[in-house]
Scaffold this motif. Sequence first.
Motif, mmCIF file in Angstrom:
data_model
loop_
_atom_site.group_PDB
_atom_site.id
_atom_site.type_symbol
_atom_site.label_atom_id
_atom_site.label_comp_id
_atom_site.label_asym_id
_atom_site.label_seq_id
_atom_site.Cartn_x
_atom_site.Cartn_y
_atom_site.Cartn_z
ATOM 1 N N ARG A 34 12.848 0.511 -3.628
ATOM 2 C CA ARG A 34 12.417 -0.703 -3.102
ATOM 3 C C ARG A 34 11.414 -1.406 -4.096
ATOM 4 N N TYR A 36 8.256 -3.613 -3.868
ATOM 5 C CA TYR A 36 7.203 -4.170 -2.979
ATOM 6 C C TYR A 36 6.309 -5.115 -3.773
ATOM 7 N N GLN A 38 2.476 -6.850 -3.572
ATOM 8 C CA GLN A 38 1.175 -6.354 -2.966
ATOM 9 C C GLN A 38 0.080 -7.208 -3.563
ATOM 10 N N PRO A 44 1.253 -3.016 0.291
ATOM 11 C CA PRO A 44 2.427 -3.494 -0.056
ATOM 12 C C PRO A 44 3.390 -4.050 1.078
ATOM 13 N N ILE A 89 5.502 -3.762 -7.123
ATOM 14 C CA ILE A 89 5.725 -2.333 -7.394
ATOM 15 C C ILE A 89 7.038 -2.038 -6.886
ATOM 16 N N ARG A 93 12.681 6.559 -3.821
ATOM 17 C CA ARG A 93 12.596 7.659 -2.893
ATOM 18 C C ARG A 93 13.658 8.519 -3.293
ATOM 19 N N LEU A 101 7.548 8.799 -1.743
ATOM 20 C CA LEU A 101 7.864 7.970 -2.581
ATOM 21 C C LEU A 101 7.241 8.328 -3.963
ATOM 22 N N PHE A 103 6.035 5.812 -6.920
ATOM 23 C CA PHE A 103 5.263 4.418 -7.346
ATOM 24 C C PHE A 103 5.343 4.330 -8.552
ATOM 25 N N GLY A 104 5.926 3.049 -9.183
ATOM 26 C CA GLY A 104 5.726 2.647 -10.343
ATOM 27 C C GLY A 104 4.245 2.179 -10.402
ATOM 28 N N THR A 105 3.519 1.765 -11.651
ATOM 29 C CA THR A 105 2.254 1.441 -11.891
ATOM 30 C C THR A 105 2.283 -0.031 -11.733
ATOM 31 N N TYR B 35 -2.625 6.993 2.066
ATOM 32 C CA TYR B 35 -2.788 6.737 0.796
ATOM 33 C C TYR B 35 -3.898 6.344 0.019
ATOM 34 N N LYS B 40 -5.651 -1.355 -9.789
ATOM 35 C CA LYS B 40 -4.540 -1.393 -10.839
ATOM 36 C C LYS B 40 -3.858 0.007 -11.201
ATOM 37 N N LYS B 41 -3.766 0.731 -9.871
ATOM 38 C CA LYS B 41 -3.016 2.047 -10.210
ATOM 39 C C LYS B 41 -2.151 1.796 -8.737
ATOM 40 N N PRO B 42 -0.979 2.681 -8.794
ATOM 41 C CA PRO B 42 -0.175 2.812 -7.536
ATOM 42 C C PRO B 42 -0.799 3.617 -6.510
ATOM 43 N N PRO B 43 -0.581 3.453 -5.277
ATOM 44 C CA PRO B 43 -0.972 4.370 -4.302
ATOM 45 C C PRO B 43 -0.593 5.815 -4.618
ATOM 46 N N GLN B 105 8.725 2.842 5.014
ATOM 47 C CA GLN B 105 7.132 2.888 5.005
ATOM 48 C C GLN B 105 6.786 1.622 5.470
ATOM 49 N N PHE B 107 3.157 -0.500 5.620
ATOM 50 C CA PHE B 107 1.759 -0.360 5.111
ATOM 51 C C PHE B 107 0.892 -1.429 5.794
ATOM 52 N N GLY B 108 -0.016 -0.624 6.190
ATOM 53 C CA GLY B 108 -1.236 -1.452 6.683
ATOM 54 C C GLY B 108 -1.970 -2.201 5.848
#
Lengths: 113, 116
Positions: A34, A36, A38, A44, A89, A93, A101, A103-105, B35, B40-43, B105, B107-108
């Motif tokens: 996926r 996303y 954000q 996201p 992002i 999965r 999941l 996640f990429g940075t 999470y 600047k970082k992923p969850p 998923q 997200f809130g």
Amino acid sequence: KNQVEQSPQSLIILEGKNCTLQCNYTVSPFSNLRWYKQDTGRGPVSLTIMTFSENTKSNGRYTATLDADTKQSSLHITASQLSDSASYICVVRATGGGNKLTFGTGTQLKVEL
Amino acid sequence: DTEVTQTPKHLVMGMTNKKSLKCEQHMGHRAMYWYKQKAKKPPELMFVYSYEKLSINESVPSRFSPECPNSSLLNLHLHALQPEDSALYLCASSLGLAGGPHNEQFFGPGTRLTVL
């Protein structure tokens, strides 16, 4: 170890221009990928999802591609708008594993006038 | 209703305080997640609940205590936090834990936590 790498880390483009974001992954066994979006300080929001058999999927001005052989994906944004400024992002999965999941940075995109 | 809501939006607390973060969804989802996301970082996944039972704890310190009182609610109780715990805390939910593209998923908007 499952990993997702994205490039570039950040990108600045002028409004109306196109751009392409890249994602390389080593997640195995692959289930889906996926992209996303954000916004700063927000959660996201999913833009596209791609499974193993899908090569291209579009959502408005967003078009995602997937090459499962090379384990690469891209997100192409057409005719960018100021509201596209956000972090994008790539999230992969693996099958099984309780819907965890990887996640990429992220790529931080800024669209300017 | 197709959204995940979180309260409060912002929270500032001292290291000796006790506070709670709340998450709610009415999509009939049976899996819920917490999470932590630094700037600047992923969850980073903290906890996963499935059918109101804790399914995954990613070795989170005990100063974070999750609770799932029913299928629509997920809480995160905070006690004796450290300044490095300041972050955006995201809640998410999905239909279940099984595979498949339909198990997205959602997200809130997150709670921005600052620990002084």
